[in-house]
Structure formats: structure tokens, C-alpha cells
Design an enzyme around this catalytic site. Structure first.
Site, short mmCIF file in Angstrom:
data_model
loop_
_atom_site.label_atom_id
_atom_site.label_comp_id
_atom_site.label_asym_id
_atom_site.label_seq_id
_atom_site.Cartn_x
_atom_site.Cartn_y
_atom_site.Cartn_z
N ASP A 1 61.71 80.75 -84.81
CA ASP A 1 60.69 79.71 -84.90
C ASP A 1 60.09 79.59 -86.30
O ASP A 1 60.30 80.45 -87.15
CB ASP A 1 59.59 79.94 -83.85
CG ASP A 1 59.16 81.41 -83.74
OD1 ASP A 1 59.45 82.19 -84.65
OD2 ASP A 1 58.52 81.75 -82.73
N ASN B 1 50.06 85.61 -74.01
CA ASN B 1 50.08 84.67 -72.88
C ASN B 1 51.48 84.59 -72.25
O ASN B 1 51.75 83.68 -71.47
CB ASN B 1 49.60 83.28 -73.32
CG ASN B 1 50.51 82.66 -74.37
OD1 ASN B 1 51.52 83.25 -74.77
ND2 ASN B 1 50.16 81.48 -74.84
N HIS C 1 54.34 84.11 -73.94
CA HIS C 1 55.31 83.24 -74.63
C HIS C 1 56.45 84.04 -75.25
O HIS C 1 56.31 85.23 -75.55
CB HIS C 1 54.63 82.31 -75.64
CG HIS C 1 54.17 82.93 -76.91
ND1 HIS C 1 53.08 82.46 -77.61
CD2 HIS C 1 54.63 83.97 -77.65
CE1 HIS C 1 52.91 83.17 -78.71
NE2 HIS C 1 53.84 84.10 -78.76
N GLU D 1 55.50 78.12 -75.01
CA GLU D 1 54.20 78.41 -74.44
C GLU D 1 54.20 78.14 -72.93
O GLU D 1 55.09 77.44 -72.42
CB GLU D 1 53.15 77.51 -75.11
CG GLU D 1 53.03 77.70 -76.63
CD GLU D 1 52.19 78.92 -77.00
OE1 GLU D 1 52.29 79.96 -76.33
OE2 GLU D 1 51.43 78.82 -77.99
C1 F6R Z 1 57.57 85.29 -83.60
C2 F6R Z 1 57.51 84.83 -82.22
C3 F6R Z 1 56.39 85.14 -81.32
C4 F6R Z 1 55.92 86.59 -81.41
C5 F6R Z 1 54.77 86.85 -80.45
C6 F6R Z 1 54.24 88.27 -80.57
O1 F6R Z 1 58.75 84.84 -84.24
O2 F6R Z 1 58.40 84.14 -81.85
O3 F6R Z 1 56.79 84.87 -80.00
O4 F6R Z 1 56.99 87.44 -81.12
O5 F6R Z 1 53.74 85.95 -80.69
O6 F6R Z 1 53.67 88.42 -81.83
P1 F6R Z 1 53.23 89.85 -82.36
O7 F6R Z 1 54.46 90.66 -82.48
O8 F6R Z 1 52.59 89.60 -83.70
O9 F6R Z 1 52.28 90.41 -81.35
#
Ligand code: F6R
Length: 239
Positions: A67, A134, A136, A141
């Protein structure tokens, strides 16, 4: 689904890095699906150390990231393209031309281009994921349906709040992002998720010990035939 339970973040990172290194060793020109955020940084540090020690060769590896924030160009220091160079690509012998992050500034045509790129690669061998508080995955989302291919999303308030730690203020956190879809992720031949800390415990319980629902996007991974959750004791504390 398999769960690798580790003591803490460092042990989680080492275990996930070993899975990625095994993939590269078995197939040197493998396609890695990569993630940003705090969760995979430790795994990347292990991979960098093994590369510097001459034990792991990235020269033929190809990569596709999950992403990118909409509106941030690759040189913005909070863009995911910048993150990947800073946390992995600049420190290993990967060919930058073989690395791919969705463009946040090319408009919606980028979605089709990115899905075609993954298809032209023959799919993803190993997809690394973090888990949103959440539920995701990528920036898929909670919603009333599962997404398919790469698409533009409106970030939820909870995701923007969770990510504001990387920006000067909440106002600077982008409101939209481009993300691979759930179909792209599920089609990866192996999926490895890293999760650490008590703030991920509820999401783990909801995603992997509850019903499969688009309200908890990660829950769809219960159906994947080679999904490995690498999580530490705190992240697994509710299950
Ligand atoms: C990042 C991504 C997100 C993160 C998620 C957890 O490329 O796709 O889904 O993996 O938000 O983020 P952290 O690891 O910072 O808790």
C-alpha cells in the site's frame, strides 16, 4: 492456519525473518509481498544482518508492497516507498528496479496497473502482513464487503489516529490510500502475519477466533491454506 507464539517482539521478528529467508533460499527470484509499519521492522533488521553476513542473497528477489498513502510522492519521508528504502532496500543487495510500491500520485489508473504487475509476476510467493488495531490488512478497512483488487480507500478515523505517531499532527495524516485488495493478498501462496503487543490482542481475537466477516478484514485469512500468524505473548493474551 498456524500460530507461532513467541515471547516478545524480537523473537517474533526473528521467527518471521526465518520464514522469509527460507522463501528466498528456496526460490531466489521469489516475489515477496511486503508491508510497512512498526511490526515488520525487526524482521527487516534480521534480513539485513543476514544479507550483510553473506548468508542471504536478494539479487534476484522481486517485491510488491501492499500500500501507499494517496498524495504522497515516493520521496516524502512518510511515504511507504521511502519507508521501504530506509528500512530494507537501501541496506540489502536487492535491485531497486525489482521493487514495487503502488504510486500514491498516479491517479486511479494505478490500481489496474498494479494488479497487472502482480499477475505478470505470476503472483506473490510470500506475503508479509501487519494487523491494524481495527483488523485491517494492507489498508483494507472494515466494510460490508471484501475488496478484490488494488483500490483507493478512505482511511478510517482509527487508522489515521493509529498512524499519526509518524506525522507532526493528525491533520497531516493522509485521508486516503491505495492498497492491494483482499483477493490479491489471498492469492499469495503463503501469508505470514506479524503482530506484537497488547494493542493487537483484541484484533487477533476478533480476526482468528471469531466469524469471518468483512467488518474484520483479516478474518478472511482463516480460509487461506498456508497462513502463519507469528505473534508474541502480549498479542495473544486474549486467546
Ligand atoms: C502497512 C500496512 C498496515 C499495517 C498495520 C499495522 O503496509 O499495510 O496494514 O501493517 O496498520 O501497523 P503497525 O505494524 O505499525 O502496527
Amino acid at each position: 492456519m498456524r500460530i507461532l507464539r513467541t515471547k516478545d517482539y524480537d523473537a517474533m521478528s526473528a521467527a518471521a525473518a526465518r520464514l522469509i529467508a527460507a522463501q528466498i533460499t528456496l526460490k531466489p527470484n521469489c516475489v515477496l509481498g511486503l508491508a510497512t509499519g512498526s511490526s515488520p521492522v525487526g524482521a527487516y533488521q534480521n534480513l539485513i544482518a543476514w544479507n550483510k553476513a553473506g548468508e542471504l542473497d536478494f539479487s534476484a528477489v522481486r517485491s510488491v508492497n501492499l500500500d501507499e498513502y494517496a498524495g504522497l510522492n515516493p520521496d516524502h519521508d512518510q511515504s511507504y516507498a521511502y519507508f521501504m528504502r530506509h528500512n530494507l532496500f537501501d541496506h540489502v543487495n536487492i535491485d531497486l528496479a525489482n521493487t514495487n510500491v503502488p504510486s500514491g500520485v498516479s491517479g486511479d489508473e494505478e490500481c489496474q496497473r498494479y494488479d497487472q504487475l502482480i499477475q505478470d509476476f505470476g503472483g506473490i510467493d510470500l506475503q508479509l502482513l501487519g494487523l491494524g488495531v481495527n483488523g485491517h490488512i494492507g489498508f483494507n478497512e472494515p466494510d460490508d464487503h471484501f475488496s478484490l483488487g488494488t483500490h483507493k480507500v478512505t482511511l478510517t478515523e482509527s487508522t489515521r489516529q493509529a498512524n499519526k505517531r509518524f506525522f507532526a499532527s493528525l491533520d497531516e495524516v493522509p485521508t486516503h490510500a491505495y492498497t492491494m485488495g483482499v483477493r490479491d493478498i489471498l492469492q499469495a501462496r503463503r501469508v505470514v502475519m506479524v503482530a506484537s503487543g497488547t494493542n493487537k490482542a483484541q484484533a487477533i481475537k476478533d480476526a482468528f477466533f471469531g466469524p469471518v466477516t468483512p467488518q474484520v478484514p483479516a478474518s478472511i485469512l482463516q480460509y487461506h491454506k498456508d497462513f502463519i500468524l507469528v505473534a508474541d505473548e502480549e498479542a495473544l493474551s486474549l486467546v
